[in-house]
Design a protein around this motif. Structure first.
Motif, PDB file in Angstrom:
ATOM      1  N   TRP A  68      -4.059 -14.550  97.548  1.00 51.70           N
ATOM      2  CA  TRP A  68      -2.839 -13.960  96.997  1.00 51.70           C
ATOM      3  C   TRP A  68      -2.715 -14.391  95.538  1.00 51.70           C
ATOM      4  O   TRP A  68      -3.502 -15.191  95.025  1.00 51.70           O
ATOM      5  CB  TRP A  68      -1.655 -14.464  97.824  1.00 51.70           C
ATOM      6  CG  TRP A  68      -0.340 -13.771  97.621  1.00 51.70           C
ATOM      7  CD1 TRP A  68      -0.097 -12.433  97.617  1.00 51.70           C
ATOM      8  CD2 TRP A  68       0.930 -14.405  97.438  1.00 51.70           C
ATOM      9  NE1 TRP A  68       1.248 -12.187  97.451  1.00 51.70           N
ATOM     10  CE2 TRP A  68       1.907 -13.387  97.330  1.00 51.70           C
ATOM     11  CE3 TRP A  68       1.348 -15.742  97.362  1.00 51.70           C
ATOM     12  CZ2 TRP A  68       3.258 -13.654  97.146  1.00 51.70           C
ATOM     13  CZ3 TRP A  68       2.691 -16.004  97.185  1.00 51.70           C
ATOM     14  CH2 TRP A  68       3.635 -14.969  97.073  1.00 51.70           C
ATOM     15  N   LEU A 100       2.338  -8.852 101.647  1.00 57.21           N
ATOM     16  CA  LEU A 100       2.713 -10.163 102.162  1.00 57.21           C
ATOM     17  C   LEU A 100       1.461 -10.874 102.689  1.00 57.21           C
ATOM     18  O   LEU A 100       0.727 -10.320 103.512  1.00 57.21           O
ATOM     19  CB  LEU A 100       3.746 -10.008 103.276  1.00 57.21           C
ATOM     20  CG  LEU A 100       4.355 -11.294 103.832  1.00 57.21           C
ATOM     21  CD1 LEU A 100       5.275 -11.936 102.798  1.00 57.21           C
ATOM     22  CD2 LEU A 100       5.144 -10.994 105.117  1.00 57.21           C
ATOM     23  N   ARG A 148      -0.698 -14.443 104.304  1.00 58.01           N
ATOM     24  CA  ARG A 148      -0.485 -15.450 105.331  1.00 58.01           C
ATOM     25  C   ARG A 148      -1.089 -16.773 104.863  1.00 58.01           C
ATOM     26  O   ARG A 148      -1.959 -16.806 103.989  1.00 58.01           O
ATOM     27  CB  ARG A 148      -1.074 -15.026 106.671  1.00 58.01           C
ATOM     28  CG  ARG A 148      -2.574 -14.879 106.736  1.00 58.01           C
ATOM     29  CD  ARG A 148      -2.973 -14.332 108.095  1.00 58.01           C
ATOM     30  NE  ARG A 148      -4.391 -14.136 108.264  1.00 58.01           N
ATOM     31  CZ  ARG A 148      -5.223 -15.032 108.804  1.00 58.01           C
ATOM     32  NH1 ARG A 148      -4.761 -16.221 109.174  1.00 58.01           N
ATOM     33  NH2 ARG A 148      -6.509 -14.753 108.959  1.00 58.01           N
ATOM     34  N   TYR A 180      -5.598 -13.520 102.463  1.00 60.11           N
ATOM     35  CA  TYR A 180      -5.887 -12.447 103.403  1.00 60.11           C
ATOM     36  C   TYR A 180      -7.276 -12.648 104.019  1.00 60.11           C
ATOM     37  O   TYR A 180      -8.211 -13.084 103.337  1.00 60.11           O
ATOM     38  CB  TYR A 180      -5.864 -11.092 102.702  1.00 60.11           C
ATOM     39  CG  TYR A 180      -4.684 -10.890 101.779  1.00 60.11           C
ATOM     40  CD1 TYR A 180      -3.482 -10.361 102.253  1.00 60.11           C
ATOM     41  CD2 TYR A 180      -4.758 -11.236 100.427  1.00 60.11           C
ATOM     42  CE1 TYR A 180      -2.401 -10.168 101.406  1.00 60.11           C
ATOM     43  CE2 TYR A 180      -3.675 -11.050  99.576  1.00 60.11           C
ATOM     44  CZ  TYR A 180      -2.502 -10.522 100.074  1.00 60.11           C
ATOM     45  OH  TYR A 180      -1.434 -10.345  99.226  1.00 60.11           O
ATOM     46  N   LYS A 203       3.653  -3.106 103.353  1.00 61.90           N
ATOM     47  CA  LYS A 203       3.598  -4.556 103.546  1.00 61.90           C
ATOM     48  C   LYS A 203       3.951  -5.341 102.278  1.00 61.90           C
ATOM     49  O   LYS A 203       3.999  -6.566 102.306  1.00 61.90           O
ATOM     50  CB  LYS A 203       2.198  -4.972 104.013  1.00 61.90           C
ATOM     51  CG  LYS A 203       1.793  -4.386 105.360  1.00 61.90           C
ATOM     52  CD  LYS A 203       0.418  -4.883 105.782  1.00 61.90           C
ATOM     53  CE  LYS A 203       0.002  -4.284 107.112  1.00 61.90           C
ATOM     54  NZ  LYS A 203      -1.288  -4.831 107.598  1.00 61.90           N
ATOM     55  N   PRO A 259       6.329  -7.023  99.810  1.00 61.29           N
ATOM     56  CA  PRO A 259       7.721  -7.469  99.913  1.00 61.29           C
ATOM     57  C   PRO A 259       8.644  -6.708  98.968  1.00 61.29           C
ATOM     58  O   PRO A 259       8.301  -6.440  97.811  1.00 61.29           O
ATOM     59  CB  PRO A 259       7.636  -8.951  99.527  1.00 61.29           C
ATOM     60  CG  PRO A 259       6.243  -9.345  99.880  1.00 61.29           C
ATOM     61  CD  PRO A 259       5.399  -8.137  99.561  1.00 61.29           C
ATOM     62  N   THR A 313       9.052 -15.766  98.099  1.00 60.33           N
ATOM     63  CA  THR A 313       8.713 -14.653  98.973  1.00 60.33           C
ATOM     64  C   THR A 313       8.879 -15.127 100.404  1.00 60.33           C
ATOM     65  O   THR A 313       8.199 -16.057 100.841  1.00 60.33           O
ATOM     66  CB  THR A 313       7.275 -14.169  98.734  1.00 60.33           C
ATOM     67  OG1 THR A 313       7.143 -13.750  97.365  1.00 60.33           O
ATOM     68  CG2 THR A 313       6.942 -13.001  99.635  1.00 60.33           C
ATOM     69  N   ALA A 341       8.891 -14.537 104.462  1.00 60.94           N
ATOM     70  CA  ALA A 341       8.341 -13.739 105.554  1.00 60.94           C
ATOM     71  C   ALA A 341       9.352 -13.680 106.691  1.00 60.94           C
ATOM     72  O   ALA A 341       9.717 -14.711 107.271  1.00 60.94           O
ATOM     73  CB  ALA A 341       7.032 -14.342 106.038  1.00 60.94           C
ATOM     74  N   GLY A 347       9.280  -7.958 107.893  1.00 61.25           N
ATOM     75  CA  GLY A 347       8.499  -7.848 106.666  1.00 61.25           C
ATOM     76  C   GLY A 347       8.850  -8.956 105.695  1.00 61.25           C
ATOM     77  O   GLY A 347       9.304 -10.035 106.097  1.00 61.25           O
ATOM     78  N   GLY A 348       8.657  -8.700 104.407  1.00 65.26           N
ATOM     79  CA  GLY A 348       8.911  -9.717 103.401  1.00 65.26           C
ATOM     80  C   GLY A 348       9.950  -9.293 102.388  1.00 65.26           C
ATOM     81  O   GLY A 348      10.102  -8.103 102.094  1.00 65.26           O
ATOM     82  N   GLU A 353      11.496 -10.627  98.423  1.00 65.59           N
ATOM     83  CA  GLU A 353      11.192 -11.455  97.264  1.00 65.59           C
ATOM     84  C   GLU A 353      12.439 -11.645  96.418  1.00 65.59           C
ATOM     85  O   GLU A 353      13.191 -10.708  96.188  1.00 65.59           O
ATOM     86  CB  GLU A 353      10.075 -10.778  96.455  1.00 65.59           C
ATOM     87  CG  GLU A 353       9.594 -11.574  95.264  1.00 65.59           C
ATOM     88  CD  GLU A 353       8.523 -10.822  94.522  1.00 65.59           C
ATOM     89  OE1 GLU A 353       8.788 -10.381  93.386  1.00 65.59           O
ATOM     90  OE2 GLU A 353       7.416 -10.654  95.079  1.00 65.59           O
TER      91      GLU A 353
END
Length: 230
Positions: free
Chosen positions: A37, A66, A68, A80, A142, A144, A215, A217, A221-222, A224
């Motif tokens: 990210w 978003l 992880r 990702y 996906k 945010p 951001t 989660a 969803g996300g 910001e």
């Protein structure tokens, strides 16, 4: 498509998007490999996307779905695995416009490898397939949205950020002072309050008063938000 034995990268066309155009940077990763990210964690390499070689293209915006949080031998990373599509919104200024990308990425299994890849598409050409158009739309969903998921953020200690949330969350990714990394949050039982240990703060950096981009989660969803630490 730029490809190695570990990953493949391509630009895919998404067609018109309001007054501009939509594309996607698609990265496919071998099993066990990952990429990062924009805030890669305490051990990753943030991606760099350069469109300076484009022809007849104005403003370009890369959007980040978003991510992880993951762990490897180097520590906590954010990014990702398997596949990611970074949606790209841009303006075209000529009929023969071409979107040209040079990407510098970190690709990692146990050890991070910096790689460079190039790709391009002609603007205005039809999408390769309806499946690719749908793929970009799925990853765009996906990304945010702007919102106010955080009620308050405060420095509970010089290296500990506390956060009060409007709704229960599963993770919080924090971007702040250069060099600082906000570790995985410890949540309250109801998921609406969290504390994040901060490492990498220099002697001159103060958590209190710092401007952060958070951001969050959530189940749906996300979201910001940018705010100042109290």
């Amino acid at each position: 498509m730029a490809a190695t034995g570990r990953y493949a990268l391509e630009l895919i066309a998404g067609g018109p998007d309001g007054d501009g155009w939509l594309a996607g940077i698609r990265i496919l990763l071998d099993p066990g490999w990952k990429t990062y990210w924009r805030m890669p964690g305490d051990a990753g390499i943030p991606p760099e996307f350069n469109f300076e070689s484009s022809r007849g293209v104005g403003e370009v915006e890369v959007l980040y779905p978003l991510p992880r949080r993951m762990r490897d031998e180097g520590g906590e990373t954010v990014g990702y695995a398997d596949e990611v599509v970074f949606p790209v919104r841009f303006m075209a200024t000529g009929e023969d416009a071409r979107l040209s990308l040079t990407a510098n990425l970190g690709i990692c299994e146990d050890i991070c490898i910096p790689v460079m890849a190039e790709a391009e598409i002609d603007v205005g050409a039809p999408a390769s397939s309806s499946a690719e158009t749908a793929l970009i739309a799925r990853w765009l969903a996906k990304v945010p949205a702007r919102g106010e998921p955080v009620i308050r953020a405060w420095a509970e200690a010089p290296d500990l950020l506390a956060v009060s949330l409007a709704d229960a969350a599963s993770d919080i990714f924090v971007e702040g002072p250069d060099g600082a990394y906000f570790h995985v949050p410890r949540f309250s039982a109801d998921g609406r309050e969290a504390r994040l240990k901060v490492s990498g703060l220099s002697e001159t950096m103060q958590l209190r008063g710092a401007s952060l981009r958070l951001t969050v989660a959530l189940a749906e969803g996300g979201l910001e938000q940018t705010m100042t630490v109290g």
